[in-house]
Design an enzyme around this catalytic site. Structure first.
Site, PDB file in Angstrom:
ATOM      1  N   ASP A 156       1.112  -1.084  -0.130  1.00  0.00           N
ATOM      2  CA  ASP A 156      -0.036   0.007  -0.206  1.00  0.00           C
ATOM      3  C   ASP A 156       0.715   1.510  -0.283  1.00  0.00           C
ATOM      4  O   ASP A 156       1.833   0.821   0.456  1.00  0.00           O
ATOM      5  CB  ASP A 156      -1.024  -0.014   1.299  1.00  0.00           C
TER       6      ASP A 156
ATOM      7  N   HIS B 271       3.111   2.994  -8.856  1.00  0.00           N
ATOM      8  CA  HIS B 271       2.733   1.433  -9.063  1.00  0.00           C
ATOM      9  C   HIS B 271       4.013   0.791  -9.789  1.00  0.00           C
ATOM     10  O   HIS B 271       4.835  -0.244  -9.377  1.00  0.00           O
ATOM     11  CB  HIS B 271       1.453   0.791 -10.231  1.00  0.00           C
TER      12      HIS B 271
ATOM     13  N   LEU C 184      10.305 -21.345  -3.978  1.00  0.00           N
ATOM     14  CA  LEU C 184       9.585 -20.342  -3.371  1.00  0.00           C
ATOM     15  C   LEU C 184       7.588 -20.417  -3.658  1.00  0.00           C
ATOM     16  O   LEU C 184       8.311 -20.357  -5.359  1.00  0.00           O
ATOM     17  CB  LEU C 184       9.941 -18.640  -3.321  1.00  0.00           C
TER      18      LEU C 184
HETATM   19  C1  FPP Z   1      -1.735   0.377  -2.616  1.00  0.00           C
HETATM   20  O1  FPP Z   1      -1.297   1.349  -3.122  1.00  0.00           O
HETATM   21  C2  FPP Z   1      -1.268  -0.887  -4.768  1.00  0.00           C
HETATM   22  C3  FPP Z   1      -1.916  -1.514  -5.217  1.00  0.00           C
HETATM   23  C4  FPP Z   1      -3.486  -0.879  -5.952  1.00  0.00           C
HETATM   24  C5  FPP Z   1      -1.262  -2.093  -6.642  1.00  0.00           C
HETATM   25  C6  FPP Z   1      -0.598  -2.946  -6.292  1.00  0.00           C
HETATM   26  C7  FPP Z   1       0.958  -3.673  -7.328  1.00  0.00           C
HETATM   27  C8  FPP Z   1       1.492  -2.898  -7.817  1.00  0.00           C
HETATM   28  C9  FPP Z   1       2.934  -2.602  -6.443  1.00  0.00           C
HETATM   29  C10 FPP Z   1       2.273  -3.342  -9.135  1.00  0.00           C
HETATM   30  C11 FPP Z   1       2.331  -4.945  -9.398  1.00  0.00           C
HETATM   31  C12 FPP Z   1       2.920  -5.979  -8.969  1.00  0.00           C
HETATM   32  C13 FPP Z   1       2.597  -7.047  -9.602  1.00  0.00           C
HETATM   33  C14 FPP Z   1       2.904  -8.255  -8.445  1.00  0.00           C
HETATM   34  C15 FPP Z   1       2.587  -7.253 -10.755  1.00  0.00           C
HETATM   35  P1  FPP Z   1      -2.514   2.651  -3.280  1.00  0.00           P
HETATM   36  O2  FPP Z   1      -2.721   2.773  -4.965  1.00  0.00           O
HETATM   37  O3  FPP Z   1      -3.455   1.893  -3.224  1.00  0.00           O
HETATM   38  O4  FPP Z   1      -1.600   3.996  -2.616  1.00  0.00           O
HETATM   39  P2  FPP Z   1      -2.617   5.313  -2.203  1.00  0.00           P
HETATM   40  O5  FPP Z   1      -2.876   4.425  -0.905  1.00  0.00           O
HETATM   41  O6  FPP Z   1      -1.326   5.746  -1.484  1.00  0.00           O
HETATM   42  O7  FPP Z   1      -3.564   5.638  -3.078  1.00  0.00           O
END
Ligand code: FPP
Length: 247
Positions: free
Chosen positions: A25, A42, A136
């Site tokens: 997050d 991201h 893993l």
């Molecule tokens: C949360 O941050 C993150 C996500 C919704 C996406 C997570 C994806 C990745 C880390 C990259 C892709 C991973 C793989 C395995 C292909 P948020 O956008 O909710 O952040 P915020 O709460 O600060 O708005």
């Protein structure tokens, strides 16, 4: 630094958690802080995915579950979803060889049916190509929602009862857990959430019953293997009692 943390983890008699789950997050906030569009957060978060996968292999974690996309995330703006989908495809291509070389076997849990054909293909390819990895088990929770996983498990059991294949009184915790996406793996020992939030956000509700929870203010794109090792050291300091009293 990370080798010193690794040494401390290895010397600790509590052992390494078998299964670590992570709510990644803070990508959006990381981008905001830099005046960048959310998708850059991201993109930067991919590096942290690589870090924790390699760190998990190094330290000897056997199962790593990453919450990459929740069912609720389908409500984000179309462009952000499109970017996350393209990241998924990029990940499946660019990381493939590295995952194979590190002995990582990839699994996906979630409503994969909701994805378009190219994403489904990318998922199938990475699962097939990494099959047999022995170091893993990397479980990517994508289009995942724990409540609907539980509802679906209930439906499957109910159908077997209705068909006369199962007696309702024989449904116990093990029978229920066997119907979840995660039936193949032990429950997480440690769940890490980044960005200072204290929520489970519909992630592994059943499976986290006795899991140690760890939150850190670090935003996901800044999270690296040393942060993972620190979380494991904190886990090793805790006393796990599973509701019992330790003599
Ligand atoms: C949360 O941050 C993150 C996500 C919704 C996406 C997570 C994806 C990745 C880390 C990259 C892709 C991973 C793989 C395995 C292909 P948020 O956008 O909710 O952040 P915020 O709460 O600060 O708005």
């Amino acid at each position: 630094m990370s080798s010193e943390l690794l040494r401390q983890i290895r010397e600790n008699e509590s052992g390494v958690p078998t299964h670590v789950a992570v709510i990644m997050d803070g990508n959006g906030r990381w981008a905001n802080e830099r005046g960048l569009p959310r998708y850059e957060g991201h993109r930067a978060g991919m590096k942290s995915v690589r870090e924790v996968v390699e760190g998990a292999v190094e330290v000897g974690v056997e199962v790593l579950t990453l919450y990459a996309f929740s069912q609720e995330n389908w409500q984000r703006p179309r462009r952000e979803i499109a970017f996350l989908m393209s990241l998924l495809k990029t990940y499946a291509k660019s990381e493939l060889q590295d995952l194979v070389d590190h002995g990582v076997e990839v699994h996906v849990v979630g409503e994969v049916e909701r994805f378009a054909a190219p994403e489904r293909k990318a998922i199938e390819t990475i699962i097939d190509a990494t099959r047999g990895g022995e170091h893993l088990q990397l479980v990517l929770a994508i289009s995942y929602g724990s409540r609907s996983e539980i509802v679906e498990a209930t439906r499957r059991l109910a159908r077997r009862v209705a068909a006369g294949q199962l007696e309702a009184d024989r449904i116990d915790e093990a029978a229920f857990a066997a119907e979840l996406y995660t039936a193949a793996w032990p429950d997480p020992d440690l769940m890490i959430r980044t960005s200072g939030e204290y929520r489970i956000s519909n992630f592994l509700l059943w499976q986290l019953a006795y899991t140690e929870l760890y939150t850190t203010p670090v935003l996901w794109p800044d999270f690296n293997r040393e942060h993972l090792f620190e979380a494991i050291l904190e886990y090793q300091r805790r006393e796990r009692r599973f509701g019992r009293v330790n003599q």
